[in-house]
Write an enzyme that holds these catalytic residues in place. Structure first.
Site, PDB file in Angstrom:
ATOM      1  N   ASP A  32       0.831  -1.210   0.000  1.00  0.00           N
ATOM      2  CA  ASP A  32       0.000   0.000   0.000  1.00  0.00           C
ATOM      3  C   ASP A  32       0.863   1.256   0.000  1.00  0.00           C
ATOM      4  O   ASP A  32       0.591   2.195  -0.731  1.00  0.00           O
ATOM      5  CB  ASP A  32      -0.916   0.012   1.229  1.00  0.00           C
ATOM      6  CG  ASP A  32      -1.854  -1.187   1.243  1.00  0.00           C
ATOM      7  OD1 ASP A  32      -2.348  -1.547   0.158  1.00  0.00           O
ATOM      8  OD2 ASP A  32      -2.054  -1.764   2.314  1.00  0.00           O
ATOM      9  N   ASP A  34       3.828  12.900   0.143  1.00  0.00           N
ATOM     10  CA  ASP A  34       5.236  12.480   0.128  1.00  0.00           C
ATOM     11  C   ASP A  34       6.077  13.290   1.117  1.00  0.00           C
ATOM     12  O   ASP A  34       7.291  13.087   1.207  1.00  0.00           O
ATOM     13  CB  ASP A  34       5.821  12.529  -1.293  1.00  0.00           C
ATOM     14  CG  ASP A  34       5.705  13.892  -1.939  1.00  0.00           C
ATOM     15  OD1 ASP A  34       4.826  14.688  -1.527  1.00  0.00           O
ATOM     16  OD2 ASP A  34       6.503  14.188  -2.856  1.00  0.00           O
ATOM     17  N   ASP A  43       9.520  21.235  -1.328  1.00  0.00           N
ATOM     18  CA  ASP A  43       9.186  21.304  -2.755  1.00  0.00           C
ATOM     19  C   ASP A  43       8.844  22.745  -3.091  1.00  0.00           C
ATOM     20  O   ASP A  43       8.146  23.410  -2.337  1.00  0.00           O
ATOM     21  CB  ASP A  43       7.976  20.433  -3.070  1.00  0.00           C
ATOM     22  CG  ASP A  43       8.273  18.957  -2.919  1.00  0.00           C
ATOM     23  OD1 ASP A  43       9.421  18.613  -2.598  1.00  0.00           O
ATOM     24  OD2 ASP A  43       7.339  18.165  -3.128  1.00  0.00           O
ATOM     25  N   ASP A 102      15.187  20.802  -3.882  1.00  0.00           N
ATOM     26  CA  ASP A 102      14.259  20.007  -4.696  1.00  0.00           C
ATOM     27  C   ASP A 102      14.814  19.783  -6.108  1.00  0.00           C
ATOM     28  O   ASP A 102      15.137  20.730  -6.818  1.00  0.00           O
ATOM     29  CB  ASP A 102      12.934  20.795  -4.764  1.00  0.00           C
ATOM     30  CG  ASP A 102      11.861  20.133  -5.621  1.00  0.00           C
ATOM     31  OD1 ASP A 102      12.052  19.003  -6.094  1.00  0.00           O
ATOM     32  OD2 ASP A 102      10.794  20.786  -5.795  1.00  0.00           O
ATOM     33  N   SER A 123      -5.349  17.946  -3.215  1.00  0.00           N
ATOM     34  CA  SER A 123      -4.706  18.970  -2.394  1.00  0.00           C
ATOM     35  C   SER A 123      -4.354  20.206  -3.210  1.00  0.00           C
ATOM     36  O   SER A 123      -3.772  21.146  -2.690  1.00  0.00           O
ATOM     37  CB  SER A 123      -3.416  18.410  -1.791  1.00  0.00           C
ATOM     38  OG  SER A 123      -2.514  18.067  -2.829  1.00  0.00           O
ATOM     39  N   HIS A 124      -4.690  20.206  -4.496  1.00  0.00           N
ATOM     40  CA  HIS A 124      -4.238  21.289  -5.366  1.00  0.00           C
ATOM     41  C   HIS A 124      -5.229  22.457  -5.297  1.00  0.00           C
ATOM     42  O   HIS A 124      -6.028  22.685  -6.200  1.00  0.00           O
ATOM     43  CB  HIS A 124      -4.071  20.789  -6.791  1.00  0.00           C
ATOM     44  CG  HIS A 124      -3.090  21.608  -7.583  1.00  0.00           C
ATOM     45  ND1 HIS A 124      -3.012  22.980  -7.494  1.00  0.00           N
ATOM     46  CD2 HIS A 124      -2.133  21.247  -8.469  1.00  0.00           C
ATOM     47  CE1 HIS A 124      -2.063  23.420  -8.300  1.00  0.00           C
ATOM     48  NE2 HIS A 124      -1.507  22.384  -8.898  1.00  0.00           N
ATOM     49  N   VAL A 135       0.284  22.530 -15.159  1.00  0.00           N
ATOM     50  CA  VAL A 135       1.690  22.932 -15.057  1.00  0.00           C
ATOM     51  C   VAL A 135       2.258  22.246 -13.815  1.00  0.00           C
ATOM     52  O   VAL A 135       1.524  21.933 -12.877  1.00  0.00           O
ATOM     53  CB  VAL A 135       1.878  24.465 -14.947  1.00  0.00           C
ATOM     54  CG1 VAL A 135       1.327  25.170 -16.180  1.00  0.00           C
ATOM     55  CG2 VAL A 135       1.250  25.021 -13.679  1.00  0.00           C
ATOM     56  N   SER A 136       3.546  22.028 -13.826  1.00  0.00           N
ATOM     57  CA  SER A 136       4.195  21.321 -12.724  1.00  0.00           C
ATOM     58  C   SER A 136       4.278  22.200 -11.475  1.00  0.00           C
ATOM     59  O   SER A 136       4.175  23.426 -11.545  1.00  0.00           O
ATOM     60  CB  SER A 136       5.597  20.908 -13.154  1.00  0.00           C
ATOM     61  OG  SER A 136       6.308  20.382 -12.047  1.00  0.00           O
ATOM     62  N   HIS A 147       7.042  22.066  -9.562  1.00  0.00           N
ATOM     63  CA  HIS A 147       8.465  22.058  -9.187  1.00  0.00           C
ATOM     64  C   HIS A 147       9.281  22.959 -10.108  1.00  0.00           C
ATOM     65  O   HIS A 147       8.979  23.091 -11.294  1.00  0.00           O
ATOM     66  CB  HIS A 147       9.005  20.636  -9.239  1.00  0.00           C
ATOM     67  CG  HIS A 147       8.310  19.704  -8.303  1.00  0.00           C
ATOM     68  ND1 HIS A 147       8.741  19.494  -7.019  1.00  0.00           N
ATOM     69  CD2 HIS A 147       7.179  18.972  -8.451  1.00  0.00           C
ATOM     70  CE1 HIS A 147       7.917  18.645  -6.418  1.00  0.00           C
ATOM     71  NE2 HIS A 147       6.960  18.309  -7.271  1.00  0.00           N
ATOM     72  N   HIS A 203      15.167  15.001  -3.118  1.00  0.00           N
ATOM     73  CA  HIS A 203      13.866  14.891  -3.765  1.00  0.00           C
ATOM     74  C   HIS A 203      14.019  14.611  -5.264  1.00  0.00           C
ATOM     75  O   HIS A 203      13.737  15.457  -6.108  1.00  0.00           O
ATOM     76  CB  HIS A 203      13.081  16.194  -3.561  1.00  0.00           C
ATOM     77  CG  HIS A 203      11.594  16.001  -3.709  1.00  0.00           C
ATOM     78  ND1 HIS A 203      10.985  15.843  -4.920  1.00  0.00           N
ATOM     79  CD2 HIS A 203      10.619  15.931  -2.788  1.00  0.00           C
ATOM     80  CE1 HIS A 203       9.687  15.705  -4.730  1.00  0.00           C
ATOM     81  NE2 HIS A 203       9.437  15.738  -3.449  1.00  0.00           N
TER      82      HIS A 203
END
Lengths: 565, 565
Positions: free
Chosen positions: B65, B92, B177, B209, B247-248, B378-379, B381, B403
């Protein structure tokens, strides 16, 4: 017969018997998937097959080596098959030929010189020597009731052909895989003048590659890669290792040329790479600059900055050269200053494997160049912009997008409609969809129940979807076995229960708690006169299963066995 | 203790005892992987943890899991831990907190308001109420020997923080991050003025990061997505379903705004989406236009062209809303005219699952918009161009990229060197690498043997790599069990062999041939006086195994059992 299972829930509709003078078209594989392309065409009792490929399994099909098209429904019609046209030599178009020829070895294979050379090399491994007819672009052949006209198309392997299938019921044009590189390395264009001529004569049904139909614009030129390879090799301080597909003759050509330009020699690595490039060079498809190739056994004697290794393994296949290098399990030890180029696509589903290889090589000190950080790959399939050209030049009456997942088929049908083909004349099908063509009219005549035929080791079609479900459960949760020996007459437990688990998240000692419950349940059953070992096994299963679910909140496979002694 | 296994073959080197006044830094997770970020910092007997995340398993870790950082080596030091800084609320970075707090519940958690709210909601499910200290950018806190200074950073979740860790041995800046969106939706920039100030004061070690270090250029603005969503919604004829990460907050904000603009209302779907957005709205991070939200139970009453569903499942997770819709296993029946937007990245490894969902929805008639065909993601990071800014503004003495997979760590170290940081001051580490910092000098002090700690159902660390190997064999090849009952005194076979296979490519009847061989082998053994059931089991294993390999060319798991009765 292969035991198969349908992966869609469409209703199966038996088609009406085929009337004389009607052409029946059944896509057997390649619709709703990228792979195992195969279509049958039947008219007046005779059947023509176009392509006969394999599909590679996904992670929910564990342990499966290959997936074949479900052509079992042709088993009673083998003698009616007049030929198999192979549009080009990729596995997803030729890989199932050995399995079809095992049913009837003398079905004639029809294809271009390179295609037949590749399929013959494959058949040799299966000890089959096929009957074959070599054709080239411009050739017209009458095969039974089918008049075949072959048209040059450009793809990521040389010598690919589209085929126009002319019958008394109408004309179908099947593209095979293609793109429309306007400056191909070998000068062999997708022949739009022939497309125009066929369009002029009338194409009743256009069956067209959908792989890149959802990619806007145009596929870049294959030759745009050459300068990139050239620059990387010029700057590489030590060895260069290039990985690509073992059938991508043009890509290998560019590697040879860039190496030659940079005063490097090339050693081919990997069985399929050596085999295919030997065939391609012998037949003149690969132009090998005199002296550029060197046997890999002698490559070690050449200075590091004068050698290029051309290998397989660009998809992270665990047994291929590149993965073995990344795992330091290959005689070539990759290290600081080496450059590795993955001159290939990243086929969806292979990402983790490919990135594991990239990470492994990076960790060994190599500079890894790949699609995501340099222009070292272009696709072999026509993008949306190219497909629009096709539709406008051909002006087909009907369109059946093939070779793609559903999203690709839909995108392709939409492109057809954008060029003015009415929606009622664009067909989104599934494997087993039955289309009848007569007088320029295509009708949906039925739906066969076609499934997956799994090759696993030496067995074909033995593995069922139930077996794969077992494997998934075993692979996720493991199993628990329980063995109890009971006296045949009294039903009394003589020995056990012995409980063992494998792949399970707990130590076997956890089962001590359930053993008395199993013994009690069996004693109860014996008291009630139950003696049948199967019934007793079911009692053990229920007792153990309930306990495992409640206590450990898991659902492993349970394997109870009650033995009489 | 968790039974773990090292995935690398680096030599384990025990670090020397830590001298007073030296800061020891150990990355426990997040190096060579994307996930389970965790680092420990120790000085003068006290330990600070930064982040405590989980890693999601890959296909070669079946049935697992979650994977935790291997923090077992801290078990004897729990009382020395002065706090856990959580840089932001992604899984994470916070997912392993419950497992750490199970060892000692009163370790203080330190983080921003939103981060702590999300971790507290998670801990509530584990029935843990943590001690926590809420901080915000600009705050300075003395926690034991650590002076912490918090700096605002921009990421794909609001309220993310970098943390400067000042000690008598020197200063470390850990970014968490981040990216450097110069026009963020909430106006909260990555605070480069603070980076400049810290750089001016002197950063001895920069832990940064690496996720997008190999992506050239700059991450596009989050707000570039808004107009795309707006246009898609304006043109959508019926319902719009948007899937993204739960969570965005900024992405959901843009969906709410675009919906409002287009006179549509929004229903949130999925437990985590509802939970997180309720928290974000309560705390003011999500600005909900008055009246735009509607309970999903009432959404059915709203006309199709006036509703937007905001759901989870953008990674193809089988139990999430979107997958269930694609499988027609959800009360919302997607159909012709509906528009589905996957406003999310495609995390490597999820491609097959995501494309299965896209195909399923396409087949149902929906227009599916995703990253590959529209600018809807879009990312979160920083790409290479942004990282260069960081290095030039900070001018750190030493750099430890964190990371990322190895290729990301390497790419990031190269960027550092490109800005003039000497190679000897850039460190590529592994989980368990031990770094000591004193007087601005970083030395590699050792290497711990850290592995994977698997969570499977209710067990933590019980599943071993040997179990996973068993699962892989079971999942690929299935198993064969053989049970034989022998007389305890004579060794004579009383019952069996009973042979059963599951997940195996053959019918059980194939084993009739090997039964006499097993009986003969056991008779031989009995004749030679062998009575021990284990020894007899080994004889059965060898006899069956040899036969299966030779005859069927397979290597399934063999489970022999000889029982005395």
């Amino acid at each position: 017969m292969p035991d198969t299972d349908n992966d869609n829930d469409s209703n199966v509709i038996a088609p009406a018997p085929l009337a004389r003078g009607t052409l029946r078209i059944i896509p057997i594989g390649g619709l709703g998937e990228i792979g195992r392309n195969m279509t049958s065409y039947e008219i007046d009792g005779k059947i023509l097959i176009v392509d006969c490929g394999v599909l590679f399994p996904e992670e929910h099909q564990p342990g499966v080596d290959l997936i074949l098209p479900d052509f079992g429904f042709l088993r009673d019609r083998l003698d009616d098959i007049v030929g198999v046209v192979l549009t080009h030599g990729h596995e997803d178009h030729i890989g199932s030929v050995p399995y079809l020829l095992k049913l009837r070895a003398d079905i004639p294979l029809i294809g271009s010189q390179l295609t037949l050379a590749l399929v013959e090399a494959k058949l040799k491994e299966h000890r089959i020597k096929p009957y074959s007819l070599t054709v080239r672009e411009g050739n017209h052949e009458q095969i039974g009731p089918f008049r075949l006209e072959f048209v040059a198309v450009n793809h990521s392997i040389p010598d690919a052909l589209a085929v126009a299938i002319k019958t008394s019921a109408g004309t179908v044009l099947a593209t095979g895989d293609f793109k429309m590189d306007q400056l191909p390395l070998d000068g062999r264009l997708t022949d739009l003048r022939e497309f125009a001529r066929l369009g002029e004569e009338g194409v009743d049904l256009f069956m067209v590659d959908s792989t890149n139909a959802d990619v806007p614009g145009f596929t870049p030129l294959e030759r745009s890669i050459g300068p990139v390879l050239d620059e990387i090799m010029a700057r590489a301080p030590r060895r260069v290792i290039v990985a690509s597909f073992s059938s991508h003759v043009h890509r290998v050509q560019q590697v040879l040329d860039a190496a030659w330009e940079n005063h490097r020699r090339v050693a081919l690595l990997g069985r399929s790479m050596v085999r295919n490039m030997t065939i391609a060079a012998d037949l003149g498809y690969l132009k090998v600059p005199e002296g550029v190739l060197v046997d890999y056994k002698k490559a070690g004697d050449i200075p590091d900055d004068e050698i290029v290794y051309m290998s397989t393994g660009s998809q992270g296949e665990p047994m291929a050269v590149l993965s073995r290098m990344a795992n330091r399990d290959h005689q070539i030890e990759v290290g600081e200053g080496d450059t590795v180029i993955l001159a290939s696509s990243l086929i969806p589903g292979n990402e983790n494997a490919v990135y594991r290889v990239i990470d492994g090589l990076t960790k060994l000190g190599a500079n890894v160049v790949h699609k995501a950080n340099a222009k070292v790959h272009v696709s072999g399939h026509a993008a949306a912009g190219e497909l629009l050209y096709c539709y406008n030049i051909l002006k087909p009456k009907n369109v059946l997008p093939i070779h793609g997942e559903y999203r690709h088929l839909f995108a392709n049908a939409k492109l057809a409609r954008d060029t003015g083909i009415p929606e009622r004349n664009t067909f989104i099908g599934e494997n087993g969809s039955v289309y009848d063509l007569r007088d320029g009219v295509v009708t949906v005549a039925g739906q066969l129940d076609l499934g997956f035929v799994y090759v696993d080791g030496s067995t074909v079609g033995e593995i069922t979807d139930a077996d794969l479900k077992d494997r998934r459960i075993l692979g996720e949760e493991g199993f628990i076995s329980v063995i109890v020996v009971v006296d045949a007459t009294t039903g009394r437990v003589i020995s056990g229960p012995e409980i063992h688990a494998r792949g399970f998240a707990e130590d076997d000692s956890v089962f001590e708690d359930v053993k008395p419950k199993i013994i009690a349940a069996l004693a109860d059953a014996a008291h009630n006169g139950v003696r049948d070992p199967r019934a007793l096994s079911q009692i053990v299963r229920r007792t153990l299963g309930g306990w495992v679910n409640r206590r450990l909140r898991r659902r492993p496979m349970l394997v109870p066995l009650v033995i009489e002694a």
